[in-house]
Design a protein around this motif. Structure first.
Motif, PDB file in Angstrom:
ATOM      1  N   SER A 251      97.543   8.734  22.386  1.00 50.49           N
ATOM      2  CA  SER A 251      96.935   7.428  22.105  1.00 50.49           C
ATOM      3  C   SER A 251      97.602   6.739  20.922  1.00 50.49           C
ATOM      4  O   SER A 251      97.470   5.530  20.755  1.00 50.49           O
ATOM      5  N   LEU A 254     100.274   4.407  22.527  1.00 49.73           N
ATOM      6  CA  LEU A 254      99.756   3.744  23.710  1.00 49.73           C
ATOM      7  C   LEU A 254     100.589   2.518  24.080  1.00 49.73           C
ATOM      8  O   LEU A 254     100.751   2.202  25.261  1.00 49.73           O
ATOM      9  N   LEU A 255     101.124   1.832  23.093  1.00 48.66           N
ATOM     10  CA  LEU A 255     101.817   0.578  23.371  1.00 48.66           C
ATOM     11  C   LEU A 255     103.276   0.800  23.743  1.00 48.66           C
ATOM     12  O   LEU A 255     103.894  -0.033  24.389  1.00 48.66           O
ATOM     13  N   TRP A 258     102.842   4.456  27.405  1.00 41.89           N
ATOM     14  CA  TRP A 258     101.439   4.468  27.859  1.00 41.89           C
ATOM     15  C   TRP A 258     101.068   5.734  28.621  1.00 41.89           C
ATOM     16  O   TRP A 258      99.945   6.196  28.577  1.00 41.89           O
ATOM     17  N   ALA A 261      99.062   8.972  27.082  1.00 39.13           N
ATOM     18  CA  ALA A 261      97.611   9.033  26.955  1.00 39.13           C
ATOM     19  C   ALA A 261      96.922   8.801  28.290  1.00 39.13           C
ATOM     20  O   ALA A 261      95.892   9.405  28.573  1.00 39.13           O
ATOM     21  N   VAL A 262      97.508   7.922  29.110  1.00 39.81           N
ATOM     22  CA  VAL A 262      96.832   7.514  30.342  1.00 39.81           C
ATOM     23  C   VAL A 262      96.705   8.676  31.329  1.00 39.81           C
ATOM     24  O   VAL A 262      95.642   8.878  31.920  1.00 39.81           O
TER      25      VAL A 262
END
Lengths: 288, 331
Positions: A251, A254-255, A258, A261-262
């Motif tokens: 996380s 995340l940017l 992705w 974490a996803v």
């Protein structure tokens, strides 16, 4: 914690029902799908080491590779295959959730059975203790228990198991008390049935379906709690593949990446969803 | 009624004492030696032993427990190993942010659960769809919702901020510590709007599970009550369906829903830690998550005590409210 409605379960399970297997013949299509999904998840969890294409703890590609044909879920910051890691994480999460529930049902079932069958002061004392545990903020207290024991998956299982059983104790006790008032028990007693035999042969079997339904309804909650504690950093430290801690470390990126974490978060979601839906299905089947 | 309230309050105190005892016991088994914390890692054996004696760690356990209870009651939660400050002052500083988040969660969860329960029981159009979609949403633990919320509403759509309480640097800091209220008091409507936007995602993540759980119980209770004899009488009198629901059903159905709401505060309080970590929300949840990797047990125990005590008090209040809704249970 456990979002179940124990009162509801026991009153309905106490109603007379048809032969034990008559309901299983005519399972509707959505129910079939739910139960198949449950079986599928369990199979994936058991076969994870075989299904995983790579070693989840080894570098097999370049770091931060986005999902591709070679690595369907990409790779993480150390170049480890995410698909393999998620599969192993599913195994860990699913099996530990099952373990926690099993310990809870056994421990709580034993307390409930003894309390319900013995009655009198034994019942009062056991139920006071149960009430005390029920009054504790279980999920919050679990954080402190694991922190005191030292962060690891084993300690998460210990902490959650200590706090999880009281629901089952109440549930089983009510069920046992209701059964104890039925004529067949009186008949068994008059036939000279011993105390232990009464409990094991005539009380226990009647409480089993209720326990199974409650346990299956609790799976989703248990998975959420276990993954949540691991997410907070209370699990076994990396690189061990746990869905919660993988989501936490992913996380922060995340940017930029992705999938880190996803993928584990999605796996937790699917596990919860499948167990919730399957739990509902099982309850409906038993209640019919 | 009064004797019920008194009995419930006494039980609450007993439960609080057990919670304190649990944390006291956990502190005993935790690997952190409180004496070492005081004297530092390089102190000689004699200094350690004399400090241990002076601080009373050689006293019998009951005496130590009594002192621990006294410390907790007077707000002394020991010193955090990470920040070097007293845990109670750390918690006091972080509490308003968490309070604001929990209040926002409540503001979302209560109407949703009412809508969910009443619409579900009344079998109004769309209730099935609502039920199905919320069941899917409620299956996701808060941290999963948080990850997807940030990805969709921050990264892809750019509608909502993903971290902290506000992005305006000169936001007012007093007098309540609740940013939405302080900004209104200072007539800073830009800060108010910004604070609300920051609240949306974390509050939704926390509200989903309890709203659905309470709504389900409410729906079940209303459906049971709608079959009761007195409801048939009310219908036979010619009361409208809404009148039947509002006057003869809701109060009877409040009890089970309240009980579930009390249980759900535990879920929300545990969720606070997770959600504040996801959204870098500077409350006590973030405080406890930052203490975990450092093994800062005094901070972890202090936060647990605060959240746990709040849970126990909330549930005592819930029981009293239940008794007001349905006086039969005071017997």
């Amino acid at each position: 914690m456990a979002a179940i409605e124990p009162i509801d379960l026991t009153t309905r399970a106490a109603l007379p029902r048809r032969s034990r297997f008559s309901g299983l013949v005519s399972i509707s299509v959505p129910d079939r799908i739910a139960l198949t999904a449950l079986g599928l998840v369990t199979a994936v969890a058991l076969l994870a080491p075989v299904l995983a294409p790579h070693n989840p703890r080894r570098q097999v590609g370049s770091p931060y590779a986005s999902p591709s044909a070679a690595f369907p879920l990409g790779t993480d910051e150390a170049g480890r295959d995410m698909l393999s890691r998620v599969l192993l994480g599913v195994q860990t999460t699913w099996l530990t959730a099952l373990l926690v529930i099993a310990i809870g049902v056994l421990l709580g079932g034993l307390v409930g059975l003894v309390a319900g069958a013995a009655g009198g002061w034994v019942d009062s004392v056991l139920m006071r203790i149960t009430d005390l545990f029920l009054a504790m903020p279980a999920a919050v207290l679990a954080i402190s228990v694991v922190a005191a024991l030292g962060p690891s998956l084993t300690n998460i299982v210990i902490a959650v198991s200590i706090l999880w059983w009281p629901y089952y104790a109440r549930l089983i006790r009510v069920q046992v008390r209701e059964l104890a008032a039925r004529p067949h028990l009186e008949a068994a007693r008059l036939a000279g049935c011993g105390r232990l035999r009464l409990v094991v042969r005539h009380l226990l079997p009647g409480a089993v379906p209720v326990a199974i339904v409650a346990a299956s309804l609790d799976m989703g909650g248990a998975i959420g709690l276990l993954a949540g504690l691991s997410f907070l950093g209370l699990g076994t430290p990396p690189p061990s593949p746990e869905l919660g801690s993988m989501t936490a470390s992913g996380s922060t990126q995340l940017l930029t990446a992705w999938w880190l974490a996803v993928c584990p978060a999605l796996a937790v979601f699917l596990l919860c969803l499948v167990s919730n839906v399957a739990g509902d299905t099982l309850r409906d089947l038993v209640d019919r | 009624m009064l004797s019920f309230v008194v009995r419930r309050l006494l039980a609450m105190v007993a439960i609080l004492l057990v919670l304190v005892a649990a944390l006291f016991a956990l502190q005993r088994i935790s690997p952190i030696d409180p004496v070492r914390v005081v004297v530092g890692p390089n102190a000689s054996r004699e200094v350690v032993e004399s400090t241990r004696e002076r601080l009373g760690y050689n006293d019998p356990l009951p005496a130590q427990y009594a002192r621990y209870v006294g410390d907790v009651a007077t707000g002394d939660l020991q010193v955090s190993l990470r920040t070097g400050q007293s845990v109670s002052s750390d918690l006091a500083g972080a509490l308003p942010a968490t309070l604001e988040l929990v209040l926002a969660t409540l503001a979302l969860a209560v109407p949703i659960s009412l809508l969910f329960g009443i619409a579900g029981a009344a079998r109004s159009r769309g209730a099935g769809v609502l039920r199905g979609s919320t069941m899917v949403l409620a299956a996701a633990p808060p941290f999963v919702l948080g990850i997807f919320g940030i990805l969709i509403f921050y990264k892809n759509l750019g509608w909502l901020p993903a971290s902290g309480r506000t992005s305006i640097p000169d936001a007012p800091t007093g007098p309540t510590g609740l940013l939405t209220i302080d900004s209104l008091a200072a007539a800073r409507f830009d800060v108010f709007a910004d604070a609300l936007r920051h609240l949306v995602l974390p509050a939704v993540c926390l509200a989903c599970v309890p709203a659905v759980a309470v709504g389900r119980v409410l729906r079940g209770a209303i459906l049971t009550n709608l079959r009761a004899d007195h409801v048939q009488v009310a219908r036979a009198k010619g009361l409208s369906e809404l009148g039947v629901l509002g006057r003869h059903c809701l109060r009877n159905s409040a009890g089970p829903a309240l009980a579930m709401a009390g249980l759900m505060t535990g879920v929300v309080f545990a969720g606070v830690a997770v959600v504040e970590k996801v959204f870098a929300w500077p409350g006590i949840g973030l405080y406890i998550t930052q203490s975990i990797p450092r093994g800062d047990f005094p901070a972890i125990a202090g936060t647990t005590l605060l959240l746990g005590a709040a849970y126990i008090v909330v549930n005592a209040i819930v029981d009293v409210l239940q008794a007001i809704a349905d006086p039969r249970i005071t017997a």
